[in-house]
Design a protein around this motif. Structure first.
Motif, PDB file in Angstrom:
ATOM      1  N   GLU A  73       0.845  -1.190   0.000  1.00 51.03           N
ATOM      2  CA  GLU A  73       0.000   0.000   0.000  1.00 51.03           C
ATOM      3  C   GLU A  73       0.883   1.244   0.000  1.00 51.03           C
ATOM      4  O   GLU A  73       1.832   1.335   0.766  1.00 51.03           O
ATOM      5  CB  GLU A  73      -0.914   0.026   1.229  1.00 51.03           C
ATOM      6  CG  GLU A  73      -1.927  -1.104   1.266  1.00 51.03           C
ATOM      7  CD  GLU A  73      -2.924  -1.065   0.116  1.00 51.03           C
ATOM      8  OE1 GLU A  73      -3.288   0.055  -0.330  1.00 51.03           O
ATOM      9  OE2 GLU A  73      -3.331  -2.144  -0.350  1.00 51.03           O
ATOM     10  N   ALA A  74       0.539   2.188  -0.854  1.00 52.20           N
ATOM     11  CA  ALA A  74       1.325   3.417  -0.953  1.00 52.20           C
ATOM     12  C   ALA A  74       1.175   4.256   0.306  1.00 52.20           C
ATOM     13  O   ALA A  74       0.059   4.419   0.812  1.00 52.20           O
ATOM     14  CB  ALA A  74       0.874   4.224  -2.172  1.00 52.20           C
ATOM     15  N   PRO A  75       2.268   4.779   0.820  1.00 55.42           N
ATOM     16  CA  PRO A  75       2.186   5.641   1.999  1.00 55.42           C
ATOM     17  C   PRO A  75       1.663   7.021   1.617  1.00 55.42           C
ATOM     18  O   PRO A  75       1.752   7.440   0.458  1.00 55.42           O
ATOM     19  CB  PRO A  75       3.642   5.734   2.461  1.00 55.42           C
ATOM     20  CG  PRO A  75       4.425   5.557   1.206  1.00 55.42           C
ATOM     21  CD  PRO A  75       3.639   4.589   0.374  1.00 55.42           C
ATOM     22  N   GLY A  76       1.146   7.713   2.599  1.00 57.93           N
ATOM     23  CA  GLY A  76       0.696   9.079   2.370  1.00 57.93           C
ATOM     24  C   GLY A  76       1.871  10.049   2.331  1.00 57.93           C
ATOM     25  O   GLY A  76       3.000   9.713   2.723  1.00 57.93           O
ATOM     26  N   LEU A  77       1.587  11.241   1.879  1.00 61.19           N
ATOM     27  CA  LEU A  77       2.641  12.256   1.794  1.00 61.19           C
ATOM     28  C   LEU A  77       3.193  12.621   3.166  1.00 61.19           C
ATOM     29  O   LEU A  77       4.387  12.882   3.300  1.00 61.19           O
ATOM     30  CB  LEU A  77       2.119  13.503   1.068  1.00 61.19           C
ATOM     31  CG  LEU A  77       1.780  13.293  -0.406  1.00 61.19           C
ATOM     32  CD1 LEU A  77       1.193  14.576  -0.997  1.00 61.19           C
ATOM     33  CD2 LEU A  77       3.006  12.851  -1.180  1.00 61.19           C
ATOM     34  N   ALA A  78       2.355  12.616   4.185  1.00 60.31           N
ATOM     35  CA  ALA A  78       2.833  12.939   5.538  1.00 60.31           C
ATOM     36  C   ALA A  78       3.853  11.904   6.008  1.00 60.31           C
ATOM     37  O   ALA A  78       4.866  12.260   6.629  1.00 60.31           O
ATOM     38  CB  ALA A  78       1.662  13.018   6.515  1.00 60.31           C
ATOM     39  N   THR A  79       3.608  10.637   5.703  1.00 60.44           N
ATOM     40  CA  THR A  79       4.558   9.582   6.074  1.00 60.44           C
ATOM     41  C   THR A  79       5.869   9.755   5.315  1.00 60.44           C
ATOM     42  O   THR A  79       6.948   9.635   5.900  1.00 60.44           O
ATOM     43  CB  THR A  79       3.956   8.192   5.797  1.00 60.44           C
ATOM     44  OG1 THR A  79       2.765   8.051   6.580  1.00 60.44           O
ATOM     45  CG2 THR A  79       4.936   7.085   6.137  1.00 60.44           C
ATOM     46  N   LEU A  80       5.769  10.041   4.031  1.00 61.23           N
ATOM     47  CA  LEU A  80       6.993  10.274   3.247  1.00 61.23           C
ATOM     48  C   LEU A  80       7.763  11.469   3.801  1.00 61.23           C
ATOM     49  O   LEU A  80       8.995  11.435   3.881  1.00 61.23           O
ATOM     50  CB  LEU A  80       6.654  10.495   1.776  1.00 61.23           C
ATOM     51  CG  LEU A  80       6.142   9.288   1.008  1.00 61.23           C
ATOM     52  CD1 LEU A  80       5.730   9.689  -0.410  1.00 61.23           C
ATOM     53  CD2 LEU A  80       7.187   8.183   0.970  1.00 61.23           C
ATOM     54  N   ALA A  81       7.047  12.510   4.194  1.00 64.26           N
ATOM     55  CA  ALA A  81       7.710  13.695   4.760  1.00 64.26           C
ATOM     56  C   ALA A  81       8.444  13.336   6.050  1.00 64.26           C
ATOM     57  O   ALA A  81       9.580  13.780   6.263  1.00 64.26           O
ATOM     58  CB  ALA A  81       6.685  14.801   5.016  1.00 64.26           C
ATOM     59  N   ARG A  82       7.830  12.525   6.914  1.00 61.44           N
ATOM     60  CA  ARG A  82       8.494  12.109   8.158  1.00 61.44           C
ATOM     61  C   ARG A  82       9.754  11.303   7.852  1.00 61.44           C
ATOM     62  O   ARG A  82      10.786  11.476   8.501  1.00 61.44           O
ATOM     63  CB  ARG A  82       7.550  11.276   9.013  1.00 61.44           C
ATOM     64  CG  ARG A  82       6.463  12.101   9.659  1.00 61.44           C
ATOM     65  CD  ARG A  82       5.520  11.225  10.417  1.00 61.44           C
ATOM     66  NE  ARG A  82       5.921  11.217  11.817  1.00 61.44           N
ATOM     67  CZ  ARG A  82       5.172  10.721  12.768  1.00 61.44           C
ATOM     68  NH1 ARG A  82       4.005  10.176  12.489  1.00 61.44           N
ATOM     69  NH2 ARG A  82       5.590  10.752  14.021  1.00 61.44           N
ATOM     70  N   LEU A  83       9.651  10.412   6.865  1.00 59.36           N
ATOM     71  CA  LEU A  83      10.829   9.621   6.480  1.00 59.36           C
ATOM     72  C   LEU A  83      11.966  10.511   6.004  1.00 59.36           C
ATOM     73  O   LEU A  83      13.116  10.318   6.392  1.00 59.36           O
ATOM     74  CB  LEU A  83      10.469   8.629   5.364  1.00 59.36           C
ATOM     75  CG  LEU A  83       9.758   7.367   5.768  1.00 59.36           C
ATOM     76  CD1 LEU A  83       9.289   6.608   4.527  1.00 59.36           C
ATOM     77  CD2 LEU A  83      10.662   6.484   6.608  1.00 59.36           C
ATOM     78  N   THR A  84      11.654  11.471   5.152  1.00 57.54           N
ATOM     79  CA  THR A  84      12.715  12.327   4.615  1.00 57.54           C
ATOM     80  C   THR A  84      13.329  13.208   5.692  1.00 57.54           C
ATOM     81  O   THR A  84      14.539  13.409   5.711  1.00 57.54           O
ATOM     82  CB  THR A  84      12.201  13.207   3.456  1.00 57.54           C
ATOM     83  OG1 THR A  84      11.180  14.085   3.922  1.00 57.54           O
ATOM     84  CG2 THR A  84      11.674  12.365   2.314  1.00 57.54           C
ATOM     85  N   ARG A  85      12.494  13.694   6.594  1.00 58.53           N
ATOM     86  CA  ARG A  85      13.001  14.566   7.671  1.00 58.53           C
ATOM     87  C   ARG A  85      13.964  13.799   8.579  1.00 58.53           C
ATOM     88  O   ARG A  85      15.011  14.300   8.961  1.00 58.53           O
ATOM     89  CB  ARG A  85      11.834  15.139   8.476  1.00 58.53           C
ATOM     90  CG  ARG A  85      12.241  16.096   9.563  1.00 58.53           C
ATOM     91  CD  ARG A  85      11.074  16.776  10.295  1.00 58.53           C
ATOM     92  NE  ARG A  85       9.899  15.953  10.511  1.00 58.53           N
ATOM     93  CZ  ARG A  85       8.749  16.088   9.825  1.00 58.53           C
ATOM     94  NH1 ARG A  85       8.634  17.005   8.887  1.00 58.53           N
ATOM     95  NH2 ARG A  85       7.718  15.300  10.087  1.00 58.53           N
TER      96      ARG A  85
END
Length: 105
Positions: A73-85
């Motif tokens: 399942e594709a993650p949401g943008l908020a999850t991707l943002a947390r990963l990148t941060r």
């Protein structure tokens, strides 16, 4: 059977996509999630982190890391943002022609 007689995984997947429309739909639907999964697993392995430790670093729960790594399942943008941060990973999202693609940069 010799090792040299075996098909590469890419060939097996392409053969299956051509032969099975349901497989093709599912493969295409999960492409974005698989790209995230590959990036997360590579990062975690490259930094010798457990899922639990990566969860601590990112502020996510360990089951969320496991779901990301499963790639279904594709993650949401908020999850991707947390990963990148937390990790320094970068992603480029490309949405066009009815599909979403992800490129790790």
């Amino acid at each position: 059977m010799k090792l040299s007689d075996l098909k590469a995984v890419e060939e097996v997947i392409e053969d299956r996509r051509e032969a099975d429309p349901e497989f093709q739909d599912e493969w295409d639907r999960t492409a974005f999630a698989r790209e995230v999964a590959v990036a997360v697993v590579r990062y975690r392995a490259g930094h010798d982190l457990s899922q639990r430790k990566l969860a601590e670093v990112t502020g996510l729960k360990q089951p969320a890391i496991a779901r990301l790594e499963k790639g279904e399942e594709a993650p949401g943008l908020a999850t991707l943002a947390r990963l990148t941060r937390a990790t320094g990973l970068s992603f480029r999202v490309d949405i066009a022609n009815g599909s979403a693609g992800l490129v790790a940069v």
